[in-house]
Design a protein around this motif. Structure first.
Motif, PDB file in Angstrom:
ATOM      1  N   VAL A 105       0.308 -10.174  -2.354  1.00  0.00           N
ATOM      2  CA  VAL A 105       0.999  -9.329  -3.327  1.00  0.00           C
ATOM      3  C   VAL A 105       0.025  -8.413  -4.066  1.00  0.00           C
ATOM      4  O   VAL A 105       0.293  -7.221  -4.251  1.00  0.00           O
ATOM      5  CB  VAL A 105       1.771 -10.200  -4.337  1.00  0.00           C
ATOM      6  CG1 VAL A 105       2.397  -9.338  -5.433  1.00  0.00           C
ATOM      7  CG2 VAL A 105       2.843 -11.007  -3.623  1.00  0.00           C
ATOM      8  N   PHE A 106      -1.114  -8.953  -4.484  1.00  0.00           N
ATOM      9  CA  PHE A 106      -2.041  -8.190  -5.318  1.00  0.00           C
ATOM     10  C   PHE A 106      -2.775  -7.087  -4.557  1.00  0.00           C
ATOM     11  O   PHE A 106      -3.040  -6.020  -5.096  1.00  0.00           O
ATOM     12  CB  PHE A 106      -3.079  -9.126  -5.943  1.00  0.00           C
ATOM     13  CG  PHE A 106      -2.531 -10.027  -7.015  1.00  0.00           C
ATOM     14  CD1 PHE A 106      -1.392  -9.682  -7.716  1.00  0.00           C
ATOM     15  CD2 PHE A 106      -3.155 -11.220  -7.316  1.00  0.00           C
ATOM     16  CE1 PHE A 106      -0.878 -10.505  -8.701  1.00  0.00           C
ATOM     17  CE2 PHE A 106      -2.659 -12.056  -8.303  1.00  0.00           C
ATOM     18  CZ  PHE A 106      -1.516 -11.699  -8.995  1.00  0.00           C
ATOM     19  N   PHE A 107      -3.138  -7.339  -3.310  1.00  0.00           N
ATOM     20  CA  PHE A 107      -3.979  -6.395  -2.560  1.00  0.00           C
ATOM     21  C   PHE A 107      -3.371  -6.081  -1.193  1.00  0.00           C
ATOM     22  O   PHE A 107      -3.994  -6.319  -0.157  1.00  0.00           O
ATOM     23  CB  PHE A 107      -5.387  -6.972  -2.372  1.00  0.00           C
ATOM     24  CG  PHE A 107      -6.049  -7.407  -3.644  1.00  0.00           C
ATOM     25  CD1 PHE A 107      -6.590  -6.477  -4.510  1.00  0.00           C
ATOM     26  CD2 PHE A 107      -6.123  -8.746  -3.975  1.00  0.00           C
ATOM     27  CE1 PHE A 107      -7.208  -6.870  -5.686  1.00  0.00           C
ATOM     28  CE2 PHE A 107      -6.735  -9.161  -5.147  1.00  0.00           C
ATOM     29  CZ  PHE A 107      -7.275  -8.213  -6.013  1.00  0.00           C
ATOM     30  N   PRO A 108      -2.173  -5.539  -1.134  1.00  0.00           N
ATOM     31  CA  PRO A 108      -1.506  -5.342   0.167  1.00  0.00           C
ATOM     32  C   PRO A 108      -2.178  -4.302   1.054  1.00  0.00           C
ATOM     33  O   PRO A 108      -2.017  -4.347   2.276  1.00  0.00           O
ATOM     34  CB  PRO A 108      -0.097  -4.890  -0.231  1.00  0.00           C
ATOM     35  CG  PRO A 108      -0.270  -4.270  -1.584  1.00  0.00           C
ATOM     36  CD  PRO A 108      -1.343  -5.076  -2.256  1.00  0.00           C
ATOM     37  N   ASN A 109      -2.923  -3.371   0.457  1.00  0.00           N
ATOM     38  CA  ASN A 109      -3.493  -2.274   1.244  1.00  0.00           C
ATOM     39  C   ASN A 109      -4.942  -2.491   1.660  1.00  0.00           C
ATOM     40  O   ASN A 109      -5.523  -1.631   2.324  1.00  0.00           O
ATOM     41  CB  ASN A 109      -3.397  -0.965   0.452  1.00  0.00           C
ATOM     42  CG  ASN A 109      -1.964  -0.566   0.181  1.00  0.00           C
ATOM     43  OD1 ASN A 109      -1.130  -0.585   1.077  1.00  0.00           O
ATOM     44  ND2 ASN A 109      -1.659  -0.223  -1.059  1.00  0.00           N
ATOM     45  N   VAL A 110      -5.522  -3.616   1.269  1.00  0.00           N
ATOM     46  CA  VAL A 110      -6.892  -3.896   1.692  1.00  0.00           C
ATOM     47  C   VAL A 110      -6.929  -4.061   3.209  1.00  0.00           C
ATOM     48  O   VAL A 110      -6.064  -4.702   3.797  1.00  0.00           O
ATOM     49  CB  VAL A 110      -7.420  -5.169   0.999  1.00  0.00           C
ATOM     50  CG1 VAL A 110      -8.745  -5.615   1.609  1.00  0.00           C
ATOM     51  CG2 VAL A 110      -7.594  -4.914  -0.488  1.00  0.00           C
ATOM     52  N   LYS A 111      -7.925  -3.475   3.834  1.00  0.00           N
ATOM     53  CA  LYS A 111      -8.042  -3.558   5.290  1.00  0.00           C
ATOM     54  C   LYS A 111      -8.595  -4.927   5.699  1.00  0.00           C
ATOM     55  O   LYS A 111      -9.411  -5.522   5.001  1.00  0.00           O
ATOM     56  CB  LYS A 111      -8.955  -2.450   5.811  1.00  0.00           C
ATOM     57  CG  LYS A 111      -8.424  -1.039   5.551  1.00  0.00           C
ATOM     58  CD  LYS A 111      -7.104  -0.811   6.266  1.00  0.00           C
ATOM     59  CE  LYS A 111      -6.640   0.633   6.143  1.00  0.00           C
ATOM     60  NZ  LYS A 111      -6.282   1.009   4.778  1.00  0.00           N
ATOM     61  N   SER A 112      -8.138  -5.404   6.845  1.00  0.00           N
ATOM     62  CA  SER A 112      -8.559  -6.713   7.337  1.00  0.00           C
ATOM     63  C   SER A 112      -8.758  -6.659   8.842  1.00  0.00           C
ATOM     64  O   SER A 112      -8.377  -5.691   9.506  1.00  0.00           O
ATOM     65  CB  SER A 112      -7.511  -7.777   6.991  1.00  0.00           C
ATOM     66  OG  SER A 112      -6.302  -7.518   7.692  1.00  0.00           O
ATOM     67  N   THR A 113      -9.351  -7.719   9.361  1.00  0.00           N
ATOM     68  CA  THR A 113      -9.542  -7.880  10.802  1.00  0.00           C
ATOM     69  C   THR A 113      -8.820  -9.140  11.250  1.00  0.00           C
ATOM     70  O   THR A 113      -9.038 -10.216  10.691  1.00  0.00           O
ATOM     71  CB  THR A 113     -11.035  -7.984  11.159  1.00  0.00           C
ATOM     72  OG1 THR A 113     -11.703  -6.791  10.750  1.00  0.00           O
ATOM     73  CG2 THR A 113     -11.214  -8.169  12.665  1.00  0.00           C
TER      74      THR A 113
END
Length: 250
Positions: free
Chosen positions: A126-134
């Protein structure tokens, strides 16, 4: 499936996160860790809490430690040390009680930090939905995936595993992980609805802008800013506008 956070910088030092990682590492040297495990059919008492600090193997500890290091530090950064401590205990107890609810007569002991991590991932969702991940699967790797997609897939997989084991009458901890994740999502939405995070973010903006830096609204990376206006984050390729009223995506 594994999910790795690409970049998400902190404002506060993750004191409790590092402390929990160190504490769980120390428990690897305890004799008879099963005596600290949670067993539904026994009188559990403090094992509701103690079981969350033990792991069944070094590999399990290492996996949980990596997840705590990547995700828990940002949750501690947002909610503060006190709330993070309470949430850590709450998610662990909730996961154990869920296991108890589904398997009241089980004599199989349960240990591990997976329930706590699931709750933390729910809040991160919820807090960081747009952070990129692998996302790493057995035979494929996907990069630069928004975290709400990767964690959404992760929780669907956990739910699928639980349904399979439940139908086969296998005693599983996946149910506790799913419930803890949903609880994390609900608590994060509760914090946002009551403007707790808005006040915190405003304090972060004021503190960082005094030092001529602004936190990117997508990945929280500090960005040099000499004045209000249009800014660009090279880390996550996000454009946003910063003024005295706050940050807005473009």
């Amino acid at each position: 499936m594994f999910v790795f956070e690409k970049a998400n910088h902190n404002y506060r030092k993750p004191i409790l996160t590092l402390g929990f990682i160190f504490l769980t590492m120390l428990t690897l040297f305890f004799d008879h860790p099963e005596s600290y495990a949670f067993t539904p059919k026994k009188e559990f008492g403090l094992s509701l809490i103690s079981s969350n600090f033990f792991n069944s193997s070094f590999t399990e500890w290492l996996t949980n430690a990596v997840y705590l290091y990547m995700f828990a530090d940002n949750i501690e950064d947002v909610v503060g040390h006190l709330f993070f401590f309470l949430l850590f205990l709450f998610f662990g107890i909730l996961a154990n009680l869920t296991y108890f609810l589904f398997h009241m007569n089980s004599i199989v002991p349960v240990i591990g930090t997976s329930g706590v991590i699931s709750g933390i991932l729910g809040m991160y969702f919820v807090f960081f939905p747009n952070v990129k991940s692998t996302m790493v699967f057995e035979r494929a790797t996907f990069r630069d995936v928004p975290i709400f997609i990767s964690l959404g897939i992760w929780i669907l997989i956990q739910s699928y595993f639980y349904l399979i084991e439940f139908n086969n009458q296998v005693r599983s901890v996946y149910g506790g992980q799913v419930v803890a994740f949903l609880a994390g999502v609900s608590l994060a939405l509760f914090f946002i609805r009551h403007n707790f995070l808005d006040r915190l973010e405003q304090n972060l903006r004021l503190s960082t802008f005094i030092n001529k830096t602004v936190l990117c609204p997508s990945c929280n990376k500090p960005i040099p800013a000499k004045k209000y206006g249009r800014l660009h984050c090279s880390s996550c390729d996000t454009n946003f506008f910063f003024d005295r009223h706050g940050k807005k995506f473009l």
